[in-house]
Design a protein around this motif. Structure first.
Motif, PDB file in Angstrom:
ATOM      1  N   ASP A 246       0.829  -1.205   0.000  1.00  0.00           N
ATOM      2  CA  ASP A 246       0.000   0.000   0.000  1.00  0.00           C
ATOM      3  C   ASP A 246       0.867   1.259   0.000  1.00  0.00           C
ATOM      4  OD1 ASP A 246      -2.286  -1.560   0.069  1.00  0.00           O
ATOM      5  OD2 ASP A 246      -2.609  -1.340   2.228  1.00  0.00           O
ATOM      6  N   ARG A 247       1.855   1.288   0.870  1.00  0.00           N
ATOM      7  CA  ARG A 247       2.710   2.468   0.978  1.00  0.00           C
ATOM      8  C   ARG A 247       3.539   2.670  -0.278  1.00  0.00           C
ATOM      9  NH1 ARG A 247       4.659   3.840   6.975  1.00  0.00           N
ATOM     10  NH2 ARG A 247       2.725   3.368   8.095  1.00  0.00           N
ATOM     11  N   THR A 250       1.510   4.088  -3.023  1.00  0.00           N
ATOM     12  CA  THR A 250       1.147   5.479  -2.756  1.00  0.00           C
ATOM     13  C   THR A 250       2.290   6.439  -3.090  1.00  0.00           C
ATOM     14  OG1 THR A 250      -0.407   4.869  -1.005  1.00  0.00           O
ATOM     15  CG2 THR A 250       0.435   7.121  -0.981  1.00  0.00           C
ATOM     16  N   ILE A 260       9.501   3.611   4.002  1.00  0.00           N
ATOM     17  CA  ILE A 260       8.106   3.149   3.981  1.00  0.00           C
ATOM     18  C   ILE A 260       7.858   2.055   5.015  1.00  0.00           C
ATOM     19  CG2 ILE A 260       7.788   3.767   1.555  1.00  0.00           C
ATOM     20  CD1 ILE A 260       8.025   0.759   0.891  1.00  0.00           C
ATOM     21  N   PRO A 262       6.617   0.545   8.154  1.00  0.00           N
ATOM     22  CA  PRO A 262       5.680   0.986   9.192  1.00  0.00           C
ATOM     23  C   PRO A 262       6.338   0.978  10.570  1.00  0.00           C
ATOM     24  CG  PRO A 262       4.683  -0.656   7.749  1.00  0.00           C
ATOM     25  CD  PRO A 262       6.148  -0.650   7.446  1.00  0.00           C
TER      26      PRO A 262
END
Length: 280
Positions: A246-247, A250, A260, A262
């Motif tokens: 997802d990151r 994006t 990126i 988390p």
């Protein structure tokens, strides 16, 4: 129950925090063996960081290969070697899988291109997928074979996520794990990626690569019913793959300059929640 080596666990915490946490989420009776497997994987994965030339790295890998080939080896004086051999003997793990893992990691020592998806999947299969399958042989050997296909796809997804996280580091040292055919399809080549110049093309390549990983994650999820509750502990780290995809999708080319990964508390939560729900 095999007693867990606190030094190995401590080293694993420092080198591979996510698999360290996954180990702690596994049944207590299996933690010592899983810690040995995960620490061995981490030891191989970091050899490139510890050596300045490929040959010393190959020597380190050859030491492990010879240790595994010697059935009488005890690993005296090397806690991880001793723990790994104990794990192999206790669970009757196939030595060939470890040897293939070592051979695959030779790629890490050089700057050779990853030619295509088949080459990437072969690399992931001998490393991340093999580690998941070995974990299943420790956790629930009677049913480990049932989850082999899920482990194959899970390992590719994990490897894609790991490459996305390490892309800035890989580029700094001239390594490219993204398949060359994927780069070409997105209008990019190795040299342009390493230079970090064409942001549009790099963004397309990053998103395509994340999508490739997501496809394998979807295929692994489709085989959740083949993973027994006991063996699910071996798949827990896969809970981190989708947030990384997802990151990456994006930020696109931003993965080269902005971390990126988390936050740790998020990673801990996702793995804990996955272990409770048995979903990744």
């Amino acid at each position: 129950m095999q007693e867990i080596d606190t030094q190995i666990l401590s080293d694993l915490r420092d080198i591979d925090r996510d698999r360290y946490l996954a180990c702690l989420l596994a049944p207590a009776a299996s933690q010592a063996s899983l810690a040995a497997l995960y620490a061995f994987n981490a030891e191989l994965a970091r050899i490139r960081e510890l050596v300045h030339e490929p040959i010393p790295g190959e020597i380190r890998m050859q030491w492990w290969r010879e240790l595994l080939e010697n059935e009488d080896a005890t690993g005296v004086g090397h806690p991880l070697a001793r723990a790994l051999l104990d794990c192999i003997r206790k669970h009757r793990l196939p030595i060939s899988v470890f040897q293939n893992m070592i051979d695959a990691r030779i790629f890490d020592l050089y700057d050779d291109p990853m030619e295509d998806r088949a080459a990437f999947e072969g690399y992931a299969g001998e490393t991340a997928s093999a580690l998941i399958q070995l974990s299943c042989l420790v956790l629930d050997p009677q049913n480990a074979a049932k989850s082999a296909e899920a482990a194959g796809h899970a390992g590719v997804a994990q490897t894609v996520a790991g490459v996305l996280l390490l892309l800035p580091q890989h580029c700094r040292r001239g390594q490219v794990y993204l398949p060359a055919e994927l780069l070409r399809a997105t209008g990019l080549d190795r040299e342009t990626l390493l230079a970090g110049q064409d942001h549009d093309a790099i963004g397309r390549a990053v998103r395509a690569f994340a999508g490739y990983g997501r496809d394998h994650l979807t295929k692994a999820r489709a085989r959740l019913d083949t993973i027994t509750p006991s063996n699910f502990a071996g798949f827990v780290p896969l809970a981190l793959a989708e947030p990384i995809f997802d990151r990456a999708e994006t930020v696109g080319a931003g993965v080269l300059r902005d971390p990126i990964r988390p936050a740790q508390w998020r990673r801990q939560w996702w793995m804990w929640w996955a272990s409770r729900r048995r979903r990744f």
